[in-house]
Design an enzyme around this catalytic site. Sequence first.
Site, PDB file in Angstrom:
ATOM      1  N   ASP A  61      44.938  -2.132  74.246  1.00 41.56           N
ATOM      2  CA  ASP A  61      46.426  -1.653  74.360  1.00 41.56           C
ATOM      3  C   ASP A  61      47.630  -2.309  73.152  1.00 41.56           C
ATOM      4  OD1 ASP A  61      45.397  -0.273  76.376  1.00 41.56           O
ATOM      5  OD2 ASP A  61      45.796  -1.536  77.529  1.00 41.56           O
ATOM      6  N   TYR A 175      53.328  -7.166  81.566  1.00 44.09           N
ATOM      7  CA  TYR A 175      54.008  -8.661  81.861  1.00 44.09           C
ATOM      8  C   TYR A 175      54.483  -8.548  83.047  1.00 44.09           C
ATOM      9  CZ  TYR A 175      56.244 -12.784  80.304  1.00 44.09           C
ATOM     10  OH  TYR A 175      56.567 -14.115  80.406  1.00 44.09           O
TER      11      TYR A 175
END
Length: 267
Positions: A61, A175
């Site tokens: 990714d 995140y």
Amino acid sequence: MRIIMYIGKYEDYALAKLIVNRLSSDGVEVYAVRDSEVKNIGIPKWDGSRSVDAAMVLGGDGTVLRFIHEIGDSVDIPILHIGTGRVNYLSDASAREVSQVLDNIVKGNYRIEERLTLKAVSADFECTALNEVLVKGVDPGHLVTVTVVEDGGEELMRARMDGVIIATPTGSTAYALAAGGPVVDNRLSVKLIVPLAPFSRALVPIVHPFEIPVKVMTSEVTHVLCDGIVAQRGAEVRILPGDKKIRFIRTRQYRMYDKLLRRLFTP
């Protein structure tokens, strides 16, 4: 048909050569994005003057994010992500499924999926994020006061913390998830505002309408990062919907929750 290739790591060049040979045998023109692909695969470099139908990205990714930021103004090129990383949350297929994917690409058996982006704008810079905009203190051992207000003046958040994450639905599994935010279905048009290590535990993440811009103001100069790649410094940044959407090629049904479960249990 023309395709450009972007390779994430050296170990993927062997697979890339097999893909190039297969595509070339079907009459597909394949070009390299960087000099490293020219050197290691032996294909000509794309100079940007000729239109292309797709960008094939081999890697994890993070490789996709680096490609998006490196290609710049050409982010509207549909991306075919062949996942060779650990999680491959954005990928259409894994390396072992390449043969079937190439069959579908050559035959035109695919659809385009669009993902929302955010744009961060400050006095002297701007950047676009597929995952998130992070505003974080320069000194990792020092809290900053962060204030988040939306257009119209309503204050959404004010507290001492390490920083704040403004995430897209795509970035909700990155995140923002690690920082305690919820997972957002990528079919929804919302964004997340996630405080990063707030001094008060009463401060919670906010799910906010995607189309309403917000402004992040800090008590001192902070780092502003888009997808953890583009970094600037500032004490005030406005975050609004991105001008462009990132397009992904899907040769099969994209199963978000299946990928999410595998991500959660991948060490």
